[in-house]
Design an enzyme around this catalytic site. Structure first.
Site, PDB file in Angstrom:
ATOM      1  N   GLU A 161       0.800  -1.233   0.000  1.00 10.41           N
ATOM      2  CA  GLU A 161       0.000   0.000   0.000  1.00 10.41           C
ATOM      3  C   GLU A 161       0.828   1.277   0.000  1.00 10.41           C
ATOM      4  O   GLU A 161       0.574   2.188   0.786  1.00 10.41           O
ATOM      5  CB  GLU A 161      -0.982  -0.032   1.182  1.00 10.41           C
ATOM      6  CG  GLU A 161      -1.910  -1.230   1.106  1.00 10.41           C
ATOM      7  CD  GLU A 161      -2.765  -1.451   2.352  1.00 10.41           C
ATOM      8  OE1 GLU A 161      -2.828  -0.561   3.204  1.00 10.41           O
ATOM      9  OE2 GLU A 161      -3.383  -2.531   2.462  1.00 10.41           O
ATOM     10  N   ASN A 202       2.108  -5.028  -3.268  1.00 11.26           N
ATOM     11  CA  ASN A 202       0.722  -5.373  -2.915  1.00 11.26           C
ATOM     12  C   ASN A 202      -0.097  -4.115  -2.603  1.00 11.26           C
ATOM     13  O   ASN A 202       0.350  -3.254  -1.844  1.00 11.26           O
ATOM     14  CB  ASN A 202       0.783  -6.261  -1.652  1.00 11.26           C
ATOM     15  CG  ASN A 202      -0.522  -6.939  -1.328  1.00 11.26           C
ATOM     16  OD1 ASN A 202      -1.168  -7.504  -2.203  1.00 11.26           O
ATOM     17  ND2 ASN A 202      -0.928  -6.893  -0.061  1.00 11.26           N
ATOM     18  N   HIS A 237     -10.311  -6.534  -2.056  1.00 15.99           N
ATOM     19  CA  HIS A 237     -11.354  -6.310  -1.044  1.00 15.99           C
ATOM     20  C   HIS A 237     -12.540  -5.649  -1.751  1.00 15.99           C
ATOM     21  O   HIS A 237     -12.561  -4.424  -1.936  1.00 15.99           O
ATOM     22  CB  HIS A 237     -10.820  -5.428   0.097  1.00 15.99           C
ATOM     23  CG  HIS A 237      -9.748  -6.105   0.893  1.00 15.99           C
ATOM     24  ND1 HIS A 237      -9.989  -7.246   1.631  1.00 15.99           N
ATOM     25  CD2 HIS A 237      -8.432  -5.830   1.053  1.00 15.99           C
ATOM     26  CE1 HIS A 237      -8.869  -7.625   2.227  1.00 15.99           C
ATOM     27  NE2 HIS A 237      -7.909  -6.793   1.884  1.00 15.99           N
ATOM     28  N   GLU A 266      -5.879 -10.854  -1.313  1.00 12.31           N
ATOM     29  CA  GLU A 266      -6.706 -10.678  -0.094  1.00 12.31           C
ATOM     30  C   GLU A 266      -8.181 -10.625  -0.476  1.00 12.31           C
ATOM     31  O   GLU A 266      -8.903  -9.689  -0.116  1.00 12.31           O
ATOM     32  CB  GLU A 266      -6.307  -9.372   0.638  1.00 12.31           C
ATOM     33  CG  GLU A 266      -4.831  -9.283   0.979  1.00 12.31           C
ATOM     34  CD  GLU A 266      -4.441  -8.021   1.738  1.00 12.31           C
ATOM     35  OE1 GLU A 266      -5.336  -7.323   2.236  1.00 12.31           O
ATOM     36  OE2 GLU A 266      -3.235  -7.749   1.824  1.00 12.31           O
ATOM     37  N   ASP A 268     -12.070 -10.842  -0.711  1.00 10.06           N
ATOM     38  CA  ASP A 268     -13.336 -10.996   0.021  1.00 10.06           C
ATOM     39  C   ASP A 268     -14.363 -10.061  -0.617  1.00 10.06           C
ATOM     40  O   ASP A 268     -14.006  -9.073  -1.251  1.00 10.06           O
ATOM     41  CB  ASP A 268     -13.197 -10.754   1.537  1.00 10.06           C
ATOM     42  CG  ASP A 268     -12.477  -9.477   1.924  1.00 10.06           C
ATOM     43  OD1 ASP A 268     -12.495  -8.510   1.138  1.00 10.06           O
ATOM     44  OD2 ASP A 268     -11.903  -9.433   3.036  1.00 10.06           O
TER      45      ASP A 268
HETATM   46  O1  G3I Z   1      -4.635  -7.958  18.853  1.00  7.43           O
HETATM   47  C1  G3I Z   1      -5.536  -6.946  19.358  1.00  7.43           C
HETATM   48  C2  G3I Z   1      -6.253  -7.433  20.560  1.00  7.43           C
HETATM   49  O2  G3I Z   1      -5.335  -7.659  21.592  1.00  7.43           O
HETATM   50  C3  G3I Z   1      -7.309  -6.400  20.982  1.00  7.43           C
HETATM   51  O3  G3I Z   1      -8.056  -6.897  22.056  1.00  7.43           O
HETATM   52  C4  G3I Z   1      -8.248  -6.081  19.820  1.00  7.43           C
HETATM   53  C5  G3I Z   1      -9.229  -4.964  20.188  1.00  7.43           C
HETATM   54  O4  G3I Z   1      -9.751  -4.377  19.022  1.00  7.43           O
HETATM   55  O5  G3I Z   1      -7.476  -5.640  18.735  1.00  7.43           O
HETATM   56  C6  G3I Z   1      -6.542  -6.619  18.280  1.00  7.43           C
HETATM   57  O6  G3I Z   1      -5.836  -6.137  17.193  1.00  7.43           O
HETATM   58  C7  G3I Z   1      -6.531  -6.047  15.994  1.00  7.43           C
HETATM   59  C8  G3I Z   1      -5.891  -6.972  14.983  1.00  7.43           C
HETATM   60  O7  G3I Z   1      -6.463  -6.773  13.729  1.00  7.43           O
HETATM   61  C9  G3I Z   1      -6.063  -8.452  15.330  1.00  7.43           C
HETATM   62  O8  G3I Z   1      -7.415  -8.791  15.289  1.00  7.43           O
HETATM   63  C10 G3I Z   1      -6.445  -4.603  15.540  1.00  7.43           C
HETATM   64  O9  G3I Z   1      -7.190  -3.778  16.396  1.00  7.43           O
HETATM   65  C11 G3I Z   1      -6.972  -4.477  14.149  1.00  7.43           C
HETATM   66  O10 G3I Z   1      -6.699  -3.154  13.660  1.00  7.43           O
HETATM   67  C12 G3I Z   1      -6.255  -5.470  13.245  1.00  7.43           C
HETATM   68  O11 G3I Z   1      -6.805  -5.352  11.987  1.00  7.43           O
HETATM   69  C13 G3I Z   1      -6.094  -5.971  10.939  1.00  7.43           C
HETATM   70  C14 G3I Z   1      -5.741  -4.888   9.920  1.00  7.43           C
HETATM   71  O12 G3I Z   1      -5.154  -5.487   8.768  1.00  7.43           O
HETATM   72  C15 G3I Z   1      -4.732  -3.909  10.463  1.00  7.43           C
HETATM   73  O13 G3I Z   1      -3.514  -4.542  10.648  1.00  7.43           O
HETATM   74  C16 G3I Z   1      -6.994  -7.026  10.321  1.00  7.43           C
HETATM   75  O14 G3I Z   1      -7.138  -8.103  11.234  1.00  7.43           O
HETATM   76  C17 G3I Z   1      -6.381  -7.536   9.021  1.00  7.43           C
HETATM   77  O15 G3I Z   1      -7.307  -8.335   8.354  1.00  7.43           O
HETATM   78  C18 G3I Z   1      -6.033  -6.353   8.121  1.00  7.43           C
HETATM   79  O16 G3I Z   1      -5.405  -6.835   6.962  1.00  7.43           O
HETATM   80  C19 G3I Z   1      -5.051  -5.827   5.999  1.00  7.43           C
HETATM   81  C20 G3I Z   1      -3.818  -6.324   5.286  1.00  7.43           C
HETATM   82  O17 G3I Z   1      -2.805  -6.565   6.218  1.00  7.43           O
HETATM   83  C21 G3I Z   1      -3.378  -5.308   4.231  1.00  7.43           C
HETATM   84  N1  G3I Z   1      -4.445  -4.989   3.327  1.00  7.43           N
HETATM   85  C22 G3I Z   1      -5.691  -4.569   3.937  1.00  7.43           C
HETATM   86  C23 G3I Z   1      -6.157  -5.601   4.963  1.00  7.43           C
HETATM   87  C24 G3I Z   1      -7.424  -5.131   5.567  1.00  7.43           C
HETATM   88  O18 G3I Z   1      -7.215  -3.963   6.300  1.00  7.43           O
END
Ligand code: G3I
Length: 375
Positions: A161, A202, A237, A266, A268
């Site tokens: 990104e 990506n 996405h 990715e 969905d």
């Molecule tokens: O791990 C913490 C947990 O301890 C806490 O209790 C909880 C409360 O909200 O948050 C948890 O962290 C979250 C994490 O996902 C694990 O679930 C973060 O808040 C959340 O922001 C994070 O989101 C991820 C996001 O990337 C940001 O990194 C998504 O799971 C993940 O699917 C998403 O993936 C991205 C790709 O890497 C890049 N392209 C876009 C895609 C979607 O945003």
């Protein structure tokens, strides 16, 4: 017997083998197996499954897919949380799980402006780092992470990104401190750390003309200075409401015409409405306030939307098959609807249905249509 099933069975205690032999005999062909002549079909593995691994015999991811991307576990904040501390517990588990499931590993991601701790861009006094110091830090990170998994990771999302919606480089801390050439250095360090791994750029919203043009230009610039980029990762996405198949196809054609391969990284398809019809993408900093009108299917997906989702997926896979010579992988961003990040973005706490397995891990109509697309 399918080699993947043999591997899973070999991990079970022998007392269980009798009970599971009927599973092996009757196990339906996995979606990855169906498509194996065309491209890899992968999934994202959530951190929970790496912290507390499920039994592989009951793992949907292991049964159905042949490429695993860590949804979050290999991002900088998880794998390198402090200047002198790496945490490989989840990423090591991903490698182990992939070996047991006979799946390839996709490393995600080495350079991103999100999920990167603030200290990465600061010195020990909290002042903004200079170019040389940040390059040294980037080099150390890539050498350590890519080097650890040399020969074990099939391909890396080296930079994630880097572009804005107009296809220009974002003003990320990487760019601000190092300059536009931070991408060149990232790809160079990755290639040196594991010359055998594929290397990807990506991004999301690459169905947009300006943005895909920016991605192609970026790859051409990297190649012009001797760097290797094996494919552009089109994240995928999407939603029932955008983009059109022809928009995606035009972008795929533009990438292929430029001599670049494609990975769908990715995938969905959200079924839920949003307050803004023009909204798209995967910018995690964007969000809307929750309202029941934007969460209409909390008790189940009506037949009409189920069919629409299936038709959308059938169209997408038809397209991927049409260009299979240049599409090396199609990875879903998760295995079952229960685990999808789309339930929480861009509105938290909704009930979305973006994948091909339902909340109980059962194949949906979309799965059936994708199966028909190959048959
Ligand atoms: O791990 C913490 C947990 O301890 C806490 O209790 C909880 C409360 O909200 O948050 C948890 O962290 C979250 C994490 O996902 C694990 O679930 C973060 O808040 C959340 O922001 C994070 O989101 C991820 C996001 O990337 C940001 O990194 C998504 O799971 C993940 O699917 C998403 O993936 C991205 C790709 O890497 C890049 N392209 C876009 C895609 C979607 O945003």
């Amino acid at each position: 017997m399918n080699i993947r099933i043999i591997k899973v069975l070999s991990l079970l205690p022998s007392s269980l083998l009798l009970a599971t032999s009927s599973f092996a005999a009757t196990a339906p062909t996995s979606i990855a197996k169906l498509y194996e002549e065309s491209f890899l079909v992968g999934t994202a593995i959530k951190s929970g499954d790496l912290k507390n691994p499920p039994a592989l015999s009951s793992s949907l991811s292991c049964r159905e897919f042949n490429a695993f991307t860590a949804e979050n576990a290999m991002k900088w904040e998880h794998i390198h949380p402090k200047p002198d501390a790496y945490d490989f517990s989840m990423s090591d588990q991903l490698i182990k799980m992939a070996e047991q499931c006979d799946a390839k590993v996709i490393g995600h991601t080495l350079v991103w402006h999100q999920q990167t701790p603030a200290w990465v861009f600061q010195d020990s006094q909290g002042n903004t780092l200079g170019r040389d110091a940040l390059l040294a830090r980037l080099k150390g990170h890539i050498e350590t992470v890519v080097g650890r998994y040399k020969g074990k990771v099939y391909g890396w999302d080296v930079v994630n990104e880097a572009l804005d919606e107009e296809g220009n480089l974002r003003d990320s801390p990487w760019r601000k401190i190092i300059g536009d050439d931070y991408l060149i250095h990232a790809f160079r360090y990755a290639k040196a750390a594991d010359p055998t791994a594929q290397l990807y750029y990506n991004d999301f919203n690459l169905y947009k003309k300006e943005k895909v043009a920016g991605a192609i230009k970026l790859v051409e610039q990297l190649r012009n200075v001797g760097e290797r980029v094996d494919a552009i990762g089109m994240q995928g996405h999407y939603s029932l409401f955008y983009p059109s198949l022809s928009e995606i196809e035009q972008s795929m054609q533009a990438i292929i015409d430029a001599g670049i391969d494609i990975a769908i990284t990715e995938l969905d398809v959200s079924v839920l409405p949003l307050p803004d019809d023009a909204f798209s993408g995967a910018e995690i900093t964007q969000s809307f306030a929750a309202h029941p009108v934007y969460d209409p299917y909390t008790t189940g997906l009506p037949e009409q939307q189920q069919r629409q989702l299936a038709e959308t997926y059938q169209g997408l896979f038809g397209l991927f098959l049409k260009y299979a010579g240049n599409v090396n992988r199609v990875t879903f961003w998760g295995s079952s609807d229960a685990d999808s990040w789309r339930n929480n973005w861009p509105i938290r706490g909704r009930t979305d249905y973006p994948l091909i397995f339902d909340r109980a891990g059962q194949p949906k109509l979309a799965h059936q249509y994708i199966t028909q697309a190959i048959n």
